[in-house]
Each structure stands twice: as C-alpha cells, then as structure tokens.
Design a protein around this motif. Structure first.
Motif, PDB file in Angstrom:
ATOM      1  N   PRO A   1       0.822  -1.217   0.000  1.00  0.00           N
ATOM      2  CA  PRO A   1       0.000   0.000   0.000  1.00  0.00           C
ATOM      3  C   PRO A   1       0.855   1.265   0.000  1.00  0.00           C
ATOM      4  O   PRO A   1       1.967   1.290   0.545  1.00  0.00           O
ATOM      5  N   ALA A   2       0.319   2.326  -0.590  1.00  0.00           N
ATOM      6  CA  ALA A   2       1.082   3.559  -0.789  1.00  0.00           C
ATOM      7  C   ALA A   2       1.557   4.193   0.510  1.00  0.00           C
ATOM      8  O   ALA A   2       2.555   4.913   0.525  1.00  0.00           O
ATOM      9  N   ALA A   3       0.852   3.940   1.604  1.00  0.00           N
ATOM     10  CA  ALA A   3       1.227   4.545   2.885  1.00  0.00           C
ATOM     11  C   ALA A   3       2.467   3.895   3.490  1.00  0.00           C
ATOM     12  O   ALA A   3       3.024   4.408   4.468  1.00  0.00           O
ATOM     13  N   PHE A   4       2.918   2.778   2.901  1.00  0.00           N
ATOM     14  CA  PHE A   4       4.049   2.035   3.458  1.00  0.00           C
ATOM     15  C   PHE A   4       5.168   1.916   2.430  1.00  0.00           C
ATOM     16  O   PHE A   4       4.949   2.062   1.235  1.00  0.00           O
ATOM     17  N   GLU A   5       6.362   1.627   2.930  1.00  0.00           N
ATOM     18  CA  GLU A   5       7.506   1.438   2.045  1.00  0.00           C
ATOM     19  C   GLU A   5       8.367   0.292   2.551  1.00  0.00           C
ATOM     20  O   GLU A   5       8.424   0.022   3.756  1.00  0.00           O
ATOM     21  N   VAL A   6       9.026  -0.382   1.602  1.00  0.00           N
ATOM     22  CA  VAL A   6       9.989  -1.418   1.961  1.00  0.00           C
ATOM     23  C   VAL A   6      11.295  -0.727   2.318  1.00  0.00           C
ATOM     24  O   VAL A   6      11.860   0.005   1.515  1.00  0.00           O
ATOM     25  N   ARG A   7      11.757  -0.951   3.538  1.00  0.00           N
ATOM     26  CA  ARG A   7      13.007  -0.333   3.990  1.00  0.00           C
ATOM     27  C   ARG A   7      14.211  -1.187   3.586  1.00  0.00           C
ATOM     28  O   ARG A   7      15.216  -0.676   3.117  1.00  0.00           O
ATOM     29  N   ARG A   8      14.078  -2.489   3.825  1.00  0.00           N
ATOM     30  CA  ARG A   8      15.190  -3.406   3.515  1.00  0.00           C
ATOM     31  C   ARG A   8      14.618  -4.794   3.282  1.00  0.00           C
ATOM     32  O   ARG A   8      13.511  -5.105   3.722  1.00  0.00           O
ATOM     33  N   MET A   9      15.400  -5.628   2.624  1.00  0.00           N
ATOM     34  CA  MET A   9      15.077  -7.045   2.528  1.00  0.00           C
ATOM     35  C   MET A   9      16.349  -7.825   2.856  1.00  0.00           C
ATOM     36  O   MET A   9      17.407  -7.541   2.302  1.00  0.00           O
ATOM     37  N   HIS A  10      16.240  -8.757   3.792  1.00  0.00           N
ATOM     38  CA  HIS A  10      17.391  -9.536   4.228  1.00  0.00           C
ATOM     39  C   HIS A  10      17.189 -10.998   3.870  1.00  0.00           C
ATOM     40  O   HIS A  10      16.111 -11.552   4.113  1.00  0.00           O
ATOM     41  N   ALA A  11      18.215 -11.615   3.319  1.00  0.00           N
ATOM     42  CA  ALA A  11      18.221 -13.071   3.166  1.00  0.00           C
ATOM     43  C   ALA A  11      18.648 -13.664   4.495  1.00  0.00           C
ATOM     44  O   ALA A  11      19.686 -13.285   5.045  1.00  0.00           O
ATOM     45  N   LEU A  12      17.849 -14.562   5.033  1.00  0.00           N
ATOM     46  CA  LEU A  12      18.130 -15.170   6.328  1.00  0.00           C
ATOM     47  C   LEU A  12      18.669 -16.587   6.135  1.00  0.00           C
ATOM     48  O   LEU A  12      18.251 -17.293   5.225  1.00  0.00           O
ATOM     49  N   LYS A  13      19.573 -16.973   7.009  1.00  0.00           N
ATOM     50  CA  LYS A  13      20.114 -18.325   7.000  1.00  0.00           C
ATOM     51  C   LYS A  13      19.686 -19.018   8.289  1.00  0.00           C
ATOM     52  O   LYS A  13      20.108 -18.616   9.370  1.00  0.00           O
ATOM     53  N   VAL A  14      18.833 -20.013   8.167  1.00  0.00           N
ATOM     54  CA  VAL A  14      18.401 -20.783   9.325  1.00  0.00           C
ATOM     55  C   VAL A  14      19.321 -21.988   9.467  1.00  0.00           C
ATOM     56  O   VAL A  14      19.385 -22.816   8.552  1.00  0.00           O
ATOM     57  N   PRO A  15      20.057 -22.113  10.577  1.00  0.00           N
ATOM     58  CA  PRO A  15      20.937 -23.271  10.758  1.00  0.00           C
ATOM     59  C   PRO A  15      20.153 -24.577  10.634  1.00  0.00           C
ATOM     60  O   PRO A  15      19.116 -24.753  11.270  1.00  0.00           O
TER      61      PRO A  15
ATOM     62  N   VAL B   1      11.534  -5.794   5.720  1.00  0.00           N
ATOM     63  CA  VAL B   1      11.355  -4.774   6.747  1.00  0.00           C
ATOM     64  C   VAL B   1      10.614  -3.597   6.122  1.00  0.00           C
ATOM     65  O   VAL B   1      11.094  -3.000   5.150  1.00  0.00           O
ATOM     66  N   LEU B   2       9.441  -3.298   6.662  1.00  0.00           N
ATOM     67  CA  LEU B   2       8.616  -2.215   6.121  1.00  0.00           C
ATOM     68  C   LEU B   2       8.335  -1.173   7.198  1.00  0.00           C
ATOM     69  O   LEU B   2       8.436  -1.437   8.396  1.00  0.00           O
ATOM     70  N   GLY B   3       7.996   0.022   6.740  1.00  0.00           N
ATOM     71  CA  GLY B   3       7.601   1.082   7.651  1.00  0.00           C
ATOM     72  C   GLY B   3       6.651   2.030   6.959  1.00  0.00           C
ATOM     73  O   GLY B   3       6.372   1.893   5.759  1.00  0.00           O
ATOM     74  N   ARG B   4       6.142   2.974   7.727  1.00  0.00           N
ATOM     75  CA  ARG B   4       5.258   3.986   7.127  1.00  0.00           C
ATOM     76  C   ARG B   4       6.096   4.999   6.342  1.00  0.00           C
ATOM     77  O   ARG B   4       7.200   5.344   6.741  1.00  0.00           O
TER      78      ARG B   4
END
Length: 214
Positions: free
Chosen positions: A181-195, A206-209
């Motif tokens: 939605p326009a009121a929000f923005e993607v701040r970052r995207m992280h690739a996660l490694k699960v052991p 990671v999103l925020g307003r």
C-alpha cells in the motif's frame, strides 16, 4: 520421543551459528515450549511439523533469525498460529509487551496455556481477525500468513508511526512488492540463514510507514 539432551545440543548449536545472545534460562524455556507444543500437537494439530528435531530448526531457530531486527517496547505477532515467532522471541528477548493474534480458537487456547505454563510476563493472546485488533505497536511480526498487500491492508493500522513491520517470507517476494500500500515502504530485505535449513530460502522484509503518511 527424541531425547531432550539431543534437542538441546541442536538448539544450542543453532543459536551459536546465528550469533545471537540469549538470556541464561532461554534454552531450557525454549525446550519447555517445544515439549508443550509437541504434546498439544498430538491432539490439536497445531503445526504440520511433527518431528521435535525438525521443530527446533523450523520453528525455534527460524523465529530466532529475526531477533537482531526487533525494536521498541511493544510487539504484535499477527497470524501467530502456535506462537511463532512470538513466543520464542518473548523468551529470547524478554521485557517488551507482546500481543499474539490468531483467529483459530484451539491455537489461542494453546497460546494461553503456554503463556501460563512458561510464565511469559507481558505476553497476551487474543482470538481475533487481524483487522479487528486495536492499538499500535513499535514492531509487528508476521510469518508468511498472507501477501504483503493483505498483511498491511488488514493490519497496517496497528503499526506505530515510527514502527517497523517484519514480514517473514520464504523466497524473496519480489512479485508482492508492487502491491505494498502507498502509505508504506519497503526499507530493507534480508536473506536469512536458518541453521539446519541451508537449502531453504528465507527472507525478511522490513517495512515502515512513509514519512508523508505520518
């Protein structure tokens, strides 16, 4: 039944691999949660993962991968199911107020028993549709329970002005980004490694307003 000591080794090795610092009592409490989940799962089918060793990897370690990204004093875990990632995070990083939200009655009954049995201070469970929940939270977690558009459409009102939304996904949800939605923005995207899940893709969005919507 997998021996608890074996599960403890698997969990401790995974925590070491993640490089996260946990309270001294976190490992036994996480294993107590796992034992409770395994017991209830036999009757109530709370998770499709049946093997306790797999639960360590797919539930506990998967939840702990986002520990470094938490912020603020309040957290809402939307579509939490049997408490994932909310309960492992409550054990690993105590001190914040946490609301666990799910619409499924049997899962919420389990959550309330887990909160009581594990003595999780500051943690509450509510049976509700996400769009009907009230309040605002510094941090919101959601573990692949809907598209980014639906997550934010249903629960965006719960995010405090300077809060962050941690959306846990499998593969990178590039196809979902245009629907944010326009009121929000993607701040970052992280690739996660699960052991223990090296072959499986895990991503954290990671999103925020947007500043203009505050």
């Amino acid at each position: 039944m997998t021996d608890r000591a074996v599960l403890q080794v698997r969990l401790e090795q995974g925590i070491d691999a993640l490089g996260v610092a946990l309270p001294a009592d976190a490992v036994p409490r996480l294993l107590d949660y796992l034992a409770l989940l395994e017991r209830w799962n036999a009757t109530y089918n709370l998770t499709a993962v049946r093997d306790p060793a797999e639960m360590v990897t797919r539930h506990l370690l998967d939840a702990l991968t986002i520990l470094p990204y938490l912020q603020g004093e309040t957290l809402a875990d939307l579509g939490t199911g049997p408490g994932l990632p909310g309960i492992p995070l409550a054990i690993a990083a105590p001190g914040r107020q946490i609301l666990l939200v799910d619409s499924n009655g049997k899962k919420v009954r389990f959550l309330r028993e887990a909160i009581r049995a594990l003595k999780l201070e500051g943690v509450r469970a509510v049976q509700s549709r996400v769009e009907e929940v009230q309040g605002q939270f510094d941090c919101i977690t959601a573990r692949a329970f809907a598209s980014l558009a639906d997550m934010l459409g249903w629960g965006g009102h719960l995010l405090a002005p300077h809060g962050i939304w941690l959306a846990m996904k499998g593969k990178a949800p590039d196809d979902e980004l245009p629907g944010v939605p326009a009121a929000f923005e993607v701040r970052r995207m992280h690739a996660l490694k699960v052991p223990g899940l090296e072959s499986a893709e895990r991503h954290l969005v990671v999103l925020g307003r947007r500043a203009t919507s505050q």
